[in-house]
Design an enzyme around this catalytic site. Structure first.
Site, short mmCIF file in Angstrom:
data_model
loop_
_atom_site.label_atom_id
_atom_site.label_comp_id
_atom_site.label_asym_id
_atom_site.label_seq_id
_atom_site.Cartn_x
_atom_site.Cartn_y
_atom_site.Cartn_z
N GLU A 80 0.84 -1.19 0.00
CA GLU A 80 0.00 0.00 0.00
C GLU A 80 0.88 1.25 0.00
O GLU A 80 1.91 1.30 0.66
CB GLU A 80 -0.91 0.00 1.24
CG GLU A 80 -1.70 1.26 1.46
CD GLU A 80 -2.80 1.48 0.43
OE1 GLU A 80 -3.72 2.25 0.72
OE2 GLU A 80 -2.74 0.91 -0.67
N ASP A 108 -2.49 -5.05 0.78
CA ASP A 108 -1.78 -3.96 1.46
C ASP A 108 -0.39 -4.37 1.93
O ASP A 108 0.53 -3.56 1.91
CB ASP A 108 -2.61 -3.47 2.65
CG ASP A 108 -3.93 -2.86 2.21
OD1 ASP A 108 -3.91 -2.03 1.29
OD2 ASP A 108 -4.97 -3.23 2.78
#
Length: 252
Positions: A80, A108
């Protein structure tokens, strides 16, 4: 809301959020709630990986950043915050190296200890509702899901919370602090309710008009951490220092 975000979050996080919104063609001046949500999500991802390393025996250990052992391998790979091209490059590299199944959507984080991708969620609603939405979207048992709320609740795949209790408590405390700071400025209701958000947008635009021409140039420091996406923890002293470095609309 935009002023709050710039005062409350690390400048590196703010810059990453700005780039993310620009990449998707979103206007942070209009979608200020999304701006705040992206910054919050980024910070949680960084905090999730904070201080977690893997030693030579393959064991997960917690080490402070100023410890010489910080040269050990990071337990989590942060995906992310990168532009989509670079993010997919990182994901492909991980899959080629570890043999992990390539996810359909960008996750992420990647956990090198548990050998799995992680999807982090931060919700203003009920955690179980948001968890189900994430699970229905991802449709993969290979990606681990971990949801946090601003009220201190959390939910994870198979009740496996990955991190130790203290590390999760830091994240929950930070989220609760963000909520309290928003509430003290009258921003929380608009952050939760779309209807209230429209009202707040009108106030923000009016405030920006009043502040026009009163701002001076603020220097921006670029940290190496911005380039390598090193994790960070916003303690109270650091937050206070950051807040002092930002301008506020002069009181009349």
């Amino acid at each position: 809301m935009e002023d709050f975000v710039r005062q409350c979050f690390n400048p590196m996080i703010v810059e990453l959020a700005e780039k993310a919104m620009k990449e998707y063609g979103e206007n942070l001046k209009i979608e200020t709630n999304k701006f705040a949500a992206i910054c919050t999500h980024l910070e949680v991802c960084f905090m999730y990986s904070d201080f977690h390393f893997i030693n030579e025996q393959g064991e997960s250990i917690i080490v402070e950043l100023d410890d010489p052992n910080a040269l050990l391998k990071h337990r989590f790979e942060i995906i992310e915050g990168r532009d989509r091209t670079m993010a997919w490059t990182v994901v492909n590299s991980i899959c080629n190296t570890t043999g992990a199944e390539k996810p359909k959507f960008l996750p992420d984080l990647y956990d090198y200890k548990e050998n799995r991708f992680i999807e982090i969620g931060v919700t203003r609603r009920e955690v179980h509702i948001y968890y189900l939405e994430k699970a229905n979207k991802i449709k993969s048992e290979k990606t681990h899901i971990h949801i946090f709320s601003f009220t201190g609740e959390e939910m994870a795949t198979k009740a496996d919370y990955t991190l130790d209790e203290e590390s999760r408590a830091r994240i929950k405390t930070r989220l609760f602090t963000i909520r309290q700071e928003m509430a003290s400025r009258g921003l929380w209701d608009s952050f939760v309710s779309p209807r209230e958000a429209k009202k707040q947008l009108k106030k923000d635009l009016k405030s920006q008009e009043q502040c026009a021409g009163s701002l001076t140039k603020v220097s921006r420091r670029t940290s190496p951490a911005l380039r390598i996406l090193e994790p960070m923890w916003m303690d109270s002293n650091r937050t206070a220092t950051l807040r002092a470095s930002f301008l506020k609309c002069p009181k009349k």
